[in-house]
Enzyme design. Structure first.
Site, PDB file in Angstrom:
ATOM      1  N   THR A  71       1.866   6.951   0.458  1.00  0.00           N
ATOM      2  CA  THR A  71       0.896   5.913   0.104  1.00  0.00           C
ATOM      3  C   THR A  71       0.788   5.771  -1.405  1.00  0.00           C
ATOM      4  O   THR A  71       1.152   6.705  -2.137  1.00  0.00           O
ATOM      5  CB  THR A  71      -0.507   6.272   0.661  1.00  0.00           C
ATOM      6  OG1 THR A  71      -1.419   5.206   0.433  1.00  0.00           O
ATOM      7  CG2 THR A  71      -1.059   7.533   0.015  1.00  0.00           C
ATOM      8  N   ARG A  74      -7.322  10.635  -9.134  1.00  0.00           N
ATOM      9  CA  ARG A  74      -7.796  10.699  -7.746  1.00  0.00           C
ATOM     10  C   ARG A  74      -6.628  11.000  -6.785  1.00  0.00           C
ATOM     11  O   ARG A  74      -5.565  10.407  -6.874  1.00  0.00           O
ATOM     12  CB  ARG A  74      -8.439   9.366  -7.372  1.00  0.00           C
ATOM     13  CG  ARG A  74      -9.014   9.307  -5.956  1.00  0.00           C
ATOM     14  CD  ARG A  74      -8.069   8.663  -4.974  1.00  0.00           C
ATOM     15  NE  ARG A  74      -8.680   8.486  -3.657  1.00  0.00           N
ATOM     16  CZ  ARG A  74      -8.005   8.130  -2.572  1.00  0.00           C
ATOM     17  NH1 ARG A  74      -6.714   7.911  -2.624  1.00  0.00           N
ATOM     18  NH2 ARG A  74      -8.625   7.984  -1.415  1.00  0.00           N
ATOM     19  N   VAL A  75      -6.866  11.932  -5.898  1.00  0.00           N
ATOM     20  CA  VAL A  75      -5.885  12.245  -4.853  1.00  0.00           C
ATOM     21  C   VAL A  75      -6.544  11.957  -3.517  1.00  0.00           C
ATOM     22  O   VAL A  75      -7.703  12.316  -3.307  1.00  0.00           O
ATOM     23  CB  VAL A  75      -5.478  13.739  -4.937  1.00  0.00           C
ATOM     24  CG1 VAL A  75      -4.684  14.165  -3.718  1.00  0.00           C
ATOM     25  CG2 VAL A  75      -4.684  14.002  -6.217  1.00  0.00           C
ATOM     26  N   GLY A  76      -5.827  11.303  -2.631  1.00  0.00           N
ATOM     27  CA  GLY A  76      -6.401  10.965  -1.328  1.00  0.00           C
ATOM     28  C   GLY A  76      -6.106  12.020  -0.281  1.00  0.00           C
ATOM     29  O   GLY A  76      -5.689  13.142  -0.584  1.00  0.00           O
ATOM     30  N   ASP A  77      -6.299  11.639   0.965  1.00  0.00           N
ATOM     31  CA  ASP A  77      -6.075  12.554   2.086  1.00  0.00           C
ATOM     32  C   ASP A  77      -4.599  12.707   2.443  1.00  0.00           C
ATOM     33  O   ASP A  77      -4.181  13.708   3.014  1.00  0.00           O
ATOM     34  CB  ASP A  77      -6.822  12.033   3.326  1.00  0.00           C
ATOM     35  CG  ASP A  77      -6.367  10.620   3.712  1.00  0.00           C
ATOM     36  OD1 ASP A  77      -6.057   9.811   2.797  1.00  0.00           O
ATOM     37  OD2 ASP A  77      -6.311  10.314   4.915  1.00  0.00           O
ATOM     38  N   THR A 104      -1.629   3.190   4.421  1.00  0.00           N
ATOM     39  CA  THR A 104      -0.697   4.329   4.343  1.00  0.00           C
ATOM     40  C   THR A 104       0.241   4.386   5.544  1.00  0.00           C
ATOM     41  O   THR A 104      -0.193   4.149   6.672  1.00  0.00           O
ATOM     42  CB  THR A 104      -1.518   5.632   4.351  1.00  0.00           C
ATOM     43  OG1 THR A 104      -2.321   5.632   3.194  1.00  0.00           O
ATOM     44  CG2 THR A 104      -0.630   6.858   4.404  1.00  0.00           C
ATOM     45  N   GLY A 132      -9.486   7.798   2.517  1.00  0.00           N
ATOM     46  CA  GLY A 132      -9.124   9.198   2.362  1.00  0.00           C
ATOM     47  C   GLY A 132     -10.202  10.061   1.747  1.00  0.00           C
ATOM     48  O   GLY A 132     -10.296  11.251   2.053  1.00  0.00           O
ATOM     49  N   THR A 140      -4.852   7.471   8.612  1.00  0.00           N
ATOM     50  CA  THR A 140      -4.835   6.419   7.602  1.00  0.00           C
ATOM     51  C   THR A 140      -6.261   5.922   7.424  1.00  0.00           C
ATOM     52  O   THR A 140      -7.050   5.954   8.371  1.00  0.00           O
ATOM     53  CB  THR A 140      -3.897   5.266   8.027  1.00  0.00           C
ATOM     54  OG1 THR A 140      -4.010   4.203   7.075  1.00  0.00           O
ATOM     55  CG2 THR A 140      -4.206   4.718   9.403  1.00  0.00           C
ATOM     56  N   GLY A 141      -6.596   5.495   6.223  1.00  0.00           N
ATOM     57  CA  GLY A 141      -7.937   4.978   6.006  1.00  0.00           C
ATOM     58  C   GLY A 141      -8.559   5.498   4.726  1.00  0.00           C
ATOM     59  O   GLY A 141      -7.844   5.832   3.776  1.00  0.00           O
ATOM     60  N   SER A 151       0.809  -1.227   0.000  1.00  0.00           N
ATOM     61  CA  SER A 151       0.000   0.000   0.000  1.00  0.00           C
ATOM     62  C   SER A 151       0.836   1.267   0.000  1.00  0.00           C
ATOM     63  O   SER A 151       0.298   2.373   0.005  1.00  0.00           O
ATOM     64  CB  SER A 151      -0.895   0.031   1.235  1.00  0.00           C
ATOM     65  OG  SER A 151      -1.660  -1.129   1.282  1.00  0.00           O
TER      66      SER A 151
HETATM   67  C1  SD4 Z   1      -5.938   7.147   0.740  1.00  0.00           C
HETATM   68  N1  SD4 Z   1      -5.659   7.306   3.104  1.00  0.00           N
HETATM   69  O1  SD4 Z   1      -5.366   7.372  -0.308  1.00  0.00           O
HETATM   70  C2  SD4 Z   1      -5.134   6.700   1.919  1.00  0.00           C
HETATM   71  C3  SD4 Z   1      -5.137   5.212   1.996  1.00  0.00           C
HETATM   72  C4  SD4 Z   1      -4.819   4.731   3.360  1.00  0.00           C
HETATM   73  O2  SD4 Z   1      -4.610   3.243   4.981  1.00  0.00           O
HETATM   74  O3  SD4 Z   1      -4.606   5.397   4.287  1.00  0.00           O
HETATM   75  N2  SD4 Z   1      -4.780   3.597   3.680  1.00  0.00           N
HETATM   76  O4  SD4 Z   1      -7.148   7.245   0.882  1.00  0.00           O
END
Ligand code: SD4
Length: 344
Positions: A222, A232-235, A204, A258, A255-256, A72
């Site tokens: 990540t 797509r861009v995450g958090d 992440t 996003g 983490t999670g 990941s």
């Molecule tokens: C995301 N937060 O791109 C990241 C993925 C992640 O634990 O945290 N995974 O959404």
């Protein structure tokens, strides 16, 4: 006499647990999401060899990028809808409040290194996509294919399975049954957000480092979500969401899922709560509660540390995440300690 000795030892242990509960403060401190032990070791050795907190966060996240932590982080994981792995990363200096970040970074393995270069060699905060790659090359990073047999395999299985799961909604043809290309549906219906996250697709690295002088830094790295829509861009590269650090208050990293978490800036919220006096566990819990109020089934966790080196974590209890594991190293134990918190 022997009995008295035993009683004394028991009393001492009891007193120590009262004085030094879990999360007992001790500096320097390195803390990171998930059981990515080698990353913790790398960050700790950077600090021990005289590196700054930024060096520690960079070294720790870079270690995960090289090791492809859980698939990941780094190259060869989470292929998008075109089969490409793209990376998000950020680093934040809690003394100066400078941030460097990259999102949708293509063809460069060391995303956290590029994030740091954004911080140190530009006045910008966030560079994205192919332009971020060009910036990275100009800074001496090597562009290379991030695809591996593993990521190719994940991609081809997904194609074979009619592109399931995916992140589309309100489109034609029906995205829950077939692949695209999709067109917008004339009438939109509200659907409960699908449960995209699970422990296998989300891992992440988020890391916090604090030195003896009370300097704080935080960072993330990540490869985002598997089968994400390209672009797509995450958090993780968003300051205040993926991570936040303020040497006057504390730091946090999340983490999670996003796409949901970035709507609430949980890292910023946790730091502000610590600034107002909340202890790190309570601050982490409040940040998770805020999201839960709107998305009770979101997948996510957060780690928090304050300026004195107290730390804590919290996570939302969902199937597949009932306990969240994270790593801690501080002067109390220079070998990384695996910690866990029960999700609520
Ligand atoms: C995301 N937060 O791109 C990241 C993925 C992640 O634990 O945290 N995974 O959404």
């Amino acid at each position: 006499m022997r009995r008295q000795g035993k009683m004394f030892v028991s009393l001492l242990i009891y007193t120590l647990t009262l004085v030094f509960p879990a999360g007992y403060a001790s500096l320097p401190l390195v803390i990171n999401t998930w059981p990515f032990k080698d990353a913790t070791v790398a960050a700790w050795s950077a600090l021990q060899s005289g590196g700054s907190v930024l060096d520690a966060v960079e070294a720790g996240c870079a270690r995960c990028e090289m090791d492809q932590c859980d698939g990941s982080v780094g190259y060869g994981g989470s292929p998008d809808e075109r089969g490409e792995t793209t990376l998000d990363a950020m680093i934040m200096n809690g003394d100066t409040m400078e941030v460097g970040a990259v999102a949708d970074l293509r063809r460069i393995k060391n995303a956290i290194g590029v994030a740091r270069a954004v911080m140190e060699h530009t006045d910008h905060t966030l560079l994205v996509g192919q332009s971020a790659t060009m910036f990275a090359e100009s800074m001496g990073f090597i562009a290379e294919d991030l695809t591996t047999n593993k990521s190719l395999n994940i991609f081809s299985e997904w194609l074979k399975g009619n592109c399931q799961p995916n992140y589309w909604k309100n489109v034609n043809p029906d995205s829950s049954k077939t692949c695209g290309p999709y067109r917008p549906k004339a009438t939109q219906t509200w659907n409960k957000r699908a449960q995209h996250a699970n422990t296998h697709s989300h891992d992440t690295i988020g890391m916090i480092a604090i030195d003896n002088g009370g300097h704080l830094a935080a960072g993330t790295s990540t490869n985002g979500l598997t089968h994400k829509i390209p672009g797509r861009v995450g958090d993780s590269p968003i300051a205040g969401s993926g991570a936040y650090a303020d040497s006057l208050a504390g730091a946090a990293a999340a983490t999670g899922d996003g796409d949901v978490m970035m709507r609430f800036l949980p890292s910023y919220l946790a730091v502000e709560l610590m600034r107002a006096g909340a202890d790190p566990s309570a601050a982490c819990k409040s940040a998770i509660s805020r999201i839960k109020r709107h998305y009770s089934e979101f997948f996510g966790a957060i780690i928090c540390a304050n300026t004195t080196g107290h730390y804590g974590a919290a996570c939302n209890k969902v199937p597949g995440l009932t306990q969240f594991h994270y790593m801690v190293t501080n002067s109390e134990s220079s070998t990384p300690m695996l910690k866990s918190v029960d999700c609520f």
